[in-house]
Every structure is written in C-alpha cells, then in structure tokens.
Design a protein around this motif. Structure first.
Motif, mmCIF file in Angstrom:
data_model
loop_
_atom_site.group_PDB
_atom_site.id
_atom_site.type_symbol
_atom_site.label_atom_id
_atom_site.label_comp_id
_atom_site.label_asym_id
_atom_site.label_seq_id
_atom_site.Cartn_x
_atom_site.Cartn_y
_atom_site.Cartn_z
ATOM 1 N N CYS A 6 0.853 -1.173 0.000
ATOM 2 C CA CYS A 6 0.000 0.000 0.000
ATOM 3 C C CYS A 6 0.894 1.230 0.000
ATOM 4 O O CYS A 6 1.801 1.340 0.819
ATOM 5 N N CYS A 9 0.049 3.419 3.562
ATOM 6 C CA CYS A 9 0.441 2.948 4.894
ATOM 7 C C CYS A 9 1.594 1.949 4.834
ATOM 8 O O CYS A 9 2.142 1.574 5.863
ATOM 9 N N CYS A 77 -4.477 -0.234 0.012
ATOM 10 C CA CYS A 77 -5.254 -1.257 0.687
ATOM 11 C C CYS A 77 -6.683 -0.734 0.865
ATOM 12 O O CYS A 77 -6.944 0.448 0.651
ATOM 13 N N CYS A 80 -6.999 2.327 3.279
ATOM 14 C CA CYS A 80 -6.502 3.589 2.742
ATOM 15 C C CYS A 80 -7.341 4.047 1.554
ATOM 16 O O CYS A 80 -7.479 5.228 1.306
HETATM 17 ZN ZN LIG Z 1 -2.965 1.237 3.317
#
Ligand SMILES: [Zn+2]
Length: 102
Positions: A6, A9, A77, A80
C-alpha cells in the motif's frame, strides 16, 4: 510472485487475500484556448498572421506536452482506499493543519 505494498500505509498486500485498489492520477494543462467560440478564434488567428510568427515556431508543442503531462499510479489497501476517497487531494488535512495551531 509480484508483491504489492500500500502506497499510503506501506502494508503489504497479499494477492487473493487483500483487496488492492489502484489510483491513477493524470495531471495536464487544460487547453481552454481550444474552446474559444468561433468569432473570437478568428480574430485571434488574424492577429497571429499579422505578427511575425517566428516566435511561435520556436515553441515545440510536443515538448510542452511532455513536461505538463504527468501520471501517477498508486496501490492502496481497502482501508486507505476509503480514506483516500474522502479526501483525494488531502485538502481537508492541509486545512486542518493550518487552522489547528493551538
Ligand atoms: Zn494502506
């Protein structure tokens, strides 16, 4: 095996386990001058003809396009992804940061 992380994050995304979202951003100069109504456009063209158009020839329009056209691609992801959709340009967080000086 291709592994994805991701981009927000940094969490690694396992294929078949995690849902991966792709964000593609295109940034380019809007060609508003192309949409001028016909009357105005004709006037504009006449002006160009009267003037020495050597200057115009020096500008490589392809070069300008490549500079001003940019694309970005991000993997996100699911967490997010939903966060991103609420504030794609981080406008809210920028404002929050600016006004929350206690
Ligand atoms: Zn993420």
């Amino acid at each position: 095996m291709i592994r994805f992380n991701c981009d927000m994050c940094g969490r690694s995304l396992v294929p078949e386990e995690d849902v991966r979202y792709v964000v593609k951003i295109e940034v380019y100069a809007a060609c508003d001058s192309m949409e001028i109504d016909d009357d105005f456009n004709e006037e504009l063209m006449n002006d160009f003809e009267e003037e020495d158009d050597e200057e115009m020839d020096n500008i490589d329009s392809d070069e300008i396009d490549s500079i001003e056209y940019k694309t970005f691609r991000y993997d996100l992801c699911s967490k997010c992804h939903s966060k991103y959709l609420q504030d794609p340009l981080s406008i809210k967080s920028i404002r929050r940061g600016r006004f929350s000086e206690n």
